[in-house]
Design a protein around this motif. Sequence first.
Motif, mmCIF file in Angstrom:
data_model
loop_
_atom_site.group_PDB
_atom_site.id
_atom_site.type_symbol
_atom_site.label_atom_id
_atom_site.label_comp_id
_atom_site.label_asym_id
_atom_site.label_seq_id
_atom_site.Cartn_x
_atom_site.Cartn_y
_atom_site.Cartn_z
ATOM 1 N N TYR A 1 0.837 -1.198 0.000
ATOM 2 C CA TYR A 1 0.000 0.000 0.000
ATOM 3 C C TYR A 1 0.872 1.248 0.000
ATOM 4 O O TYR A 1 1.966 1.254 0.544
ATOM 5 C CB TYR A 1 -0.895 0.030 1.246
ATOM 6 C CG TYR A 1 -1.817 -1.150 1.342
ATOM 7 C CD1 TYR A 1 -3.101 -1.096 0.807
ATOM 8 C CD2 TYR A 1 -1.405 -2.327 1.954
ATOM 9 C CE1 TYR A 1 -3.954 -2.190 0.884
ATOM 10 C CE2 TYR A 1 -2.255 -3.427 2.031
ATOM 11 C CZ TYR A 1 -3.520 -3.348 1.492
ATOM 12 O OH TYR A 1 -4.354 -4.437 1.566
ATOM 13 N N ASP A 2 0.339 2.331 -0.589
ATOM 14 C CA ASP A 2 1.049 3.612 -0.609
ATOM 15 C C ASP A 2 0.208 4.724 0.001
ATOM 16 O O ASP A 2 0.273 5.863 -0.409
ATOM 17 C CB ASP A 2 1.465 3.983 -2.036
ATOM 18 C CG ASP A 2 0.282 4.223 -2.962
ATOM 19 O OD1 ASP A 2 -0.877 4.043 -2.547
ATOM 20 O OD2 ASP A 2 0.520 4.592 -4.128
ATOM 21 N N ASP B 1 9.539 16.992 -0.689
ATOM 22 C CA ASP B 1 8.900 18.089 -1.400
ATOM 23 C C ASP B 1 8.425 17.620 -2.778
ATOM 24 O O ASP B 1 7.854 18.387 -3.530
ATOM 25 C CB ASP B 1 9.848 19.295 -1.532
ATOM 26 C CG ASP B 1 11.168 18.952 -2.222
ATOM 27 O OD1 ASP B 1 11.255 17.916 -2.929
ATOM 28 O OD2 ASP B 1 12.129 19.720 -2.066
ATOM 29 N N PHE B 2 8.691 16.349 -3.118
ATOM 30 C CA PHE B 2 8.320 15.718 -4.387
ATOM 31 C C PHE B 2 9.021 16.330 -5.601
ATOM 32 O O PHE B 2 8.658 16.039 -6.728
ATOM 33 C CB PHE B 2 6.795 15.729 -4.612
ATOM 34 C CG PHE B 2 6.060 14.876 -3.627
ATOM 35 C CD1 PHE B 2 6.044 13.496 -3.750
ATOM 36 C CD2 PHE B 2 5.378 15.462 -2.571
ATOM 37 C CE1 PHE B 2 5.369 12.709 -2.838
ATOM 38 C CE2 PHE B 2 4.688 14.677 -1.650
ATOM 39 C CZ PHE B 2 4.684 13.306 -1.780
ATOM 40 N N VAL B 3 10.050 17.176 -5.372
ATOM 41 C CA VAL B 3 10.759 17.799 -6.480
ATOM 42 C C VAL B 3 12.262 17.550 -6.367
ATOM 43 O O VAL B 3 12.868 17.011 -7.294
ATOM 44 C CB VAL B 3 10.495 19.327 -6.549
ATOM 45 C CG1 VAL B 3 11.262 19.968 -7.698
ATOM 46 C CG2 VAL B 3 9.006 19.600 -6.677
ATOM 47 N N PHE B 4 12.862 17.960 -5.256
ATOM 48 C CA PHE B 4 14.311 17.922 -5.126
ATOM 49 C C PHE B 4 14.836 16.874 -4.143
ATOM 50 O O PHE B 4 15.854 16.251 -4.405
ATOM 51 C CB PHE B 4 14.843 19.293 -4.682
ATOM 52 C CG PHE B 4 14.511 20.392 -5.637
ATOM 53 C CD1 PHE B 4 15.090 20.437 -6.899
ATOM 54 C CD2 PHE B 4 13.619 21.387 -5.275
ATOM 55 C CE1 PHE B 4 14.783 21.456 -7.781
ATOM 56 C CE2 PHE B 4 13.303 22.408 -6.154
ATOM 57 C CZ PHE B 4 13.883 22.448 -7.412
ATOM 58 N N TYR C 1 9.184 -1.251 -4.081
ATOM 59 C CA TYR C 1 7.900 -0.588 -4.340
ATOM 60 C C TYR C 1 8.027 0.923 -4.145
ATOM 61 O O TYR C 1 7.567 1.712 -4.971
ATOM 62 C CB TYR C 1 6.826 -1.172 -3.421
ATOM 63 C CG TYR C 1 5.457 -0.579 -3.611
ATOM 64 C CD1 TYR C 1 4.642 -0.982 -4.664
ATOM 65 C CD2 TYR C 1 4.976 0.386 -2.739
ATOM 66 C CE1 TYR C 1 3.376 -0.436 -4.841
ATOM 67 C CE2 TYR C 1 3.712 0.935 -2.908
ATOM 68 C CZ TYR C 1 2.912 0.518 -3.959
ATOM 69 O OH TYR C 1 1.665 1.071 -4.137
ATOM 70 N N VAL C 2 8.680 1.316 -3.050
ATOM 71 C CA VAL C 2 8.866 2.739 -2.753
ATOM 72 C C VAL C 2 9.698 3.403 -3.845
ATOM 73 O O VAL C 2 9.304 4.434 -4.412
ATOM 74 C CB VAL C 2 9.547 2.934 -1.379
ATOM 75 C CG1 VAL C 2 9.942 4.391 -1.162
ATOM 76 C CG2 VAL C 2 8.641 2.448 -0.252
ATOM 77 N N LEU C 3 10.845 2.827 -4.156
ATOM 78 C CA LEU C 3 11.784 3.461 -5.087
ATOM 79 C C LEU C 3 11.258 3.496 -6.517
ATOM 80 O O LEU C 3 11.649 4.373 -7.293
ATOM 81 C CB LEU C 3 13.135 2.749 -5.028
ATOM 82 C CG LEU C 3 13.839 2.823 -3.669
ATOM 83 C CD1 LEU C 3 15.094 1.968 -3.676
ATOM 84 C CD2 LEU C 3 14.143 4.253 -3.268
ATOM 85 N N ASP C 4 10.366 2.586 -6.855
ATOM 86 C CA ASP C 4 9.800 2.561 -8.205
ATOM 87 C C ASP C 4 8.443 3.268 -8.280
ATOM 88 O O ASP C 4 7.826 3.337 -9.332
ATOM 89 C CB ASP C 4 9.664 1.106 -8.689
ATOM 90 C CG ASP C 4 9.497 1.040 -10.200
ATOM 91 O OD1 ASP C 4 10.206 1.774 -10.908
ATOM 92 O OD2 ASP C 4 8.631 0.263 -10.662
ATOM 93 N N ALA D 1 5.509 8.616 -7.767
ATOM 94 C CA ALA D 1 5.706 9.873 -7.040
ATOM 95 C C ALA D 1 7.121 10.002 -6.497
ATOM 96 O O ALA D 1 7.579 11.103 -6.204
ATOM 97 C CB ALA D 1 4.699 9.985 -5.895
ATOM 98 N N VAL D 2 7.829 8.875 -6.383
ATOM 99 C CA VAL D 2 9.162 8.870 -5.778
ATOM 100 C C VAL D 2 10.257 8.812 -6.830
ATOM 101 O O VAL D 2 11.296 9.464 -6.692
ATOM 102 C CB VAL D 2 9.297 7.672 -4.798
ATOM 103 C CG1 VAL D 2 10.693 7.608 -4.193
ATOM 104 C CG2 VAL D 2 8.227 7.743 -3.715
ATOM 105 N N ARG D 3 10.057 8.067 -7.887
ATOM 106 C CA ARG D 3 11.076 7.829 -8.912
ATOM 107 C C ARG D 3 11.732 9.118 -9.419
ATOM 108 O O ARG D 3 12.952 9.157 -9.586
ATOM 109 C CB ARG D 3 10.477 7.028 -10.070
ATOM 110 C CG ARG D 3 11.511 6.410 -10.979
ATOM 111 C CD ARG D 3 10.924 5.569 -12.104
ATOM 112 N NE ARG D 3 9.761 4.782 -11.757
ATOM 113 C CZ ARG D 3 8.524 5.023 -12.217
ATOM 114 N NH1 ARG D 3 8.291 6.023 -13.048
ATOM 115 N NH2 ARG D 3 7.513 4.264 -11.860
ATOM 116 N N PRO D 4 10.979 10.220 -9.668
ATOM 117 C CA PRO D 4 11.631 11.435 -10.206
ATOM 118 C C PRO D 4 12.447 12.230 -9.192
ATOM 119 O O PRO D 4 13.178 13.136 -9.577
ATOM 120 C CB PRO D 4 10.465 12.288 -10.704
ATOM 121 C CG PRO D 4 9.230 11.493 -10.552
ATOM 122 C CD PRO D 4 9.528 10.321 -9.684
#
Length: 141
Positions: free
Chosen positions: A10-11, A67-70, A95-98, A101-104
């Motif tokens: 789950y996320d 911050d979902f950006v940097f 799961y987290v790293l792929d 929302a996290v990958r970028p």
Amino acid sequence: MGSLEGYLTYDSKEAVRPEELQDLYRFTRWGRSRSLEQIERMLAGTSMCFSMRREGKLVAFCRLMTDFVFRGSLWDILVHPDHQGKGVGSALLDYVLDHPAVRPIPLLSTYTSDLVPFLARKGFEPREGALVLQRRPIEYT
């Protein structure tokens, strides 16, 4: 990708109840004293929570502050002792790293001495001298 037969991933913060997370924290030396009220506030203030269940029971958890950006930082990487050594932690981290929302996010960090070899297999590397960690002393009971 990080999936294991019989485990659901789950996320969402809503997938974790404070009571069951408190039960998982009791297996750590650093999280045993966390109260339900503290855990509720922590969940509310966390960017994303990731968890795994088997037969309805919470067996693994980690959370992301970002911050979902940097930048992003992973905290509270937990696997119930009965499920350690079965690939559960690896599946959760995959799961987290792929996660879309996290990958970028270009820089993910975590602060632990317990999981260094495990995290190294996931691409985390210690950077001596790259970070000076300063903190205000906090008394834990």
